[in-house]
Design an enzyme around this catalytic site. Sequence first.
Site, PDB file in Angstrom:
ATOM      1  N   LYS A  86       2.830  10.698   3.920  1.00 49.21           N
ATOM      2  CA  LYS A  86       2.544  11.723   2.904  1.00 49.21           C
ATOM      3  C   LYS A  86       1.410  12.615   3.424  1.00 49.21           C
ATOM      4  O   LYS A  86       1.654  13.461   4.259  1.00 49.21           O
ATOM      5  CB  LYS A  86       2.277  11.040   1.572  1.00 49.21           C
ATOM      6  CG  LYS A  86       3.491  10.151   1.190  1.00 49.21           C
ATOM      7  CD  LYS A  86       3.433   9.584  -0.155  1.00 49.21           C
ATOM      8  CE  LYS A  86       4.441   8.464  -0.364  1.00 49.21           C
ATOM      9  NZ  LYS A  86       5.829   8.742  -0.010  1.00 49.21           N
ATOM     10  N   HIS A  93      -0.367   7.802  -2.221  1.00 52.18           N
ATOM     11  CA  HIS A  93      -0.595   9.229  -2.468  1.00 52.18           C
ATOM     12  C   HIS A  93      -2.067   9.612  -2.392  1.00 52.18           C
ATOM     13  O   HIS A  93      -2.413  10.782  -2.554  1.00 52.18           O
ATOM     14  CB  HIS A  93      -0.018   9.616  -3.833  1.00 52.18           C
ATOM     15  CG  HIS A  93       1.471   9.507  -3.860  1.00 52.18           C
ATOM     16  ND1 HIS A  93       2.311  10.540  -3.519  1.00 52.18           N
ATOM     17  CD2 HIS A  93       2.273   8.448  -4.130  1.00 52.18           C
ATOM     18  CE1 HIS A  93       3.570  10.136  -3.596  1.00 52.18           C
ATOM     19  NE2 HIS A  93       3.569   8.868  -3.960  1.00 52.18           N
ATOM     20  N   SER A 121       2.541   8.074  -8.640  1.00 49.95           N
ATOM     21  CA  SER A 121       3.218   9.111  -7.867  1.00 49.95           C
ATOM     22  C   SER A 121       3.891  10.172  -8.712  1.00 49.95           C
ATOM     23  O   SER A 121       4.124  11.283  -8.242  1.00 49.95           O
ATOM     24  CB  SER A 121       4.251   8.475  -6.946  1.00 49.95           C
ATOM     25  OG  SER A 121       5.123   7.639  -7.681  1.00 49.95           O
TER      26      SER A 121
END
Length: 421
Positions: free
Chosen positions: A275, A212, A184
């Site tokens: 995300k 992610h 990340s």
Amino acid sequence: MSSTPDPLSWIDEALADLERRGLRRQQVVRRGAQSASISMDGRALINFGSNDYLGLAADERLAAAARAAAEREGWGSGASPLVSGRGESHAELEKRLAEFEGTEAALVFPSGFAANAGVIPALVDDGDAVFADAKNHASLIDGCRLAKAKRFVYPHCDWDALEALVREAGDFRRRLIVTDTLFSMDGDLAPVARLAELAEQYDAMLLVDEAHATGVFGPNGRGVCECHELTNATAPGSARGQIRCGTRTPGRAGGCRPNGDIYPECLIRIGTLSKALGSGGGFVCGSRRLIDWLANRARTYVFSTAQPPATSAAAIAALEIVKKEPQRRELLLARAAELRNRLREQGWNTGNSASQIIPLIVGEPARTMNLAASLRDAGFFVPGIRPPTVPEGESLLRISLCYHHTPEMMDALVAALGRFR
Ligand SMILES: Cc1ncc(COP(=O)(O)O)c(C=O)c1O
């Protein structure tokens, strides 16, 4: 007369110490929604600091789905999913996630952090061993700490070191390898195909966190594992409980054996809805028996209120967009590659980034935060990242791209960064 004891007085000293070391953080207030632009503390900035990679957090389709669910099912969930908290939207989201990921089943947690903190202790316990990459996210670290298993930390992405540790760990009852797939802060990728091979060879489980990468990597947006054709082949109709590893594995990051190799069931995939999917919550996907076990034993699932139905409904809408609009992830990754090259040409150290997350590794926390402040003065939000989020000496500016960044915004950032070299 003695003064009244103050059992919290240690906090003043501890905060002052953080301040002295340039590590004290401040809370900021955002106004309105965020996308490629953001309004923070009263200033409009170009936003290179969000994880809303596909630009869905403020998408009207997600908001409409959320509104409809809130009207249908109420705003709050009212209880843990095993009591009365799991509504129709939650069940539907789990079904859609399993379809999206090509697995038998999926389980939704209130957050990605909760998924990691709950799943790991449900898989390993006293008498077991867990092997963790040195740069794993805090939620994976805490999940490992919560498990009573013996912990081994291997150097970042160093599968030789990992293999040596796992080879020596034959006496433990169970073995679990734990890694981010897309790290990340550094934006680099774990050698997932090689890790799957190791897991198979040493009869270990492999837990990968695609937080992610979900929605961004892979032909269908499933994540880094999909780039390596590495998925749990547990969807109905496929060989139950096995992992296939294909041939599209590049160079040393792969090491995957020829197409057709079948790995025993060992892959546990975690992702977040918070995300690229622009909503909230975390999930785990895998075989039916894995999900049944976690629904019984993952404490952050059993003992926490289910996420609001509106959040699940927004995530369902996001999954549809990921399916129908692959151009979002394609453009994002193409722009990221271009920006990375331009910043490298300027002489910035972008580490091994291979994704939409581009670190500019600066080193010292104070210099990093000064650069972040200068960028802010120039109209850009680029967060400075300091220990403990990154190791000592590796403070960095974390640039994260989103689908809505225009070429002009990227040009402006490159020009501003050029002035600080
Ligand atoms: C790798 C990784 N896993 C899990 C999480 C936690 O996810 P969430 O923000 O949904 O709690 C994060 C958050 O940044 C992350 O970077």
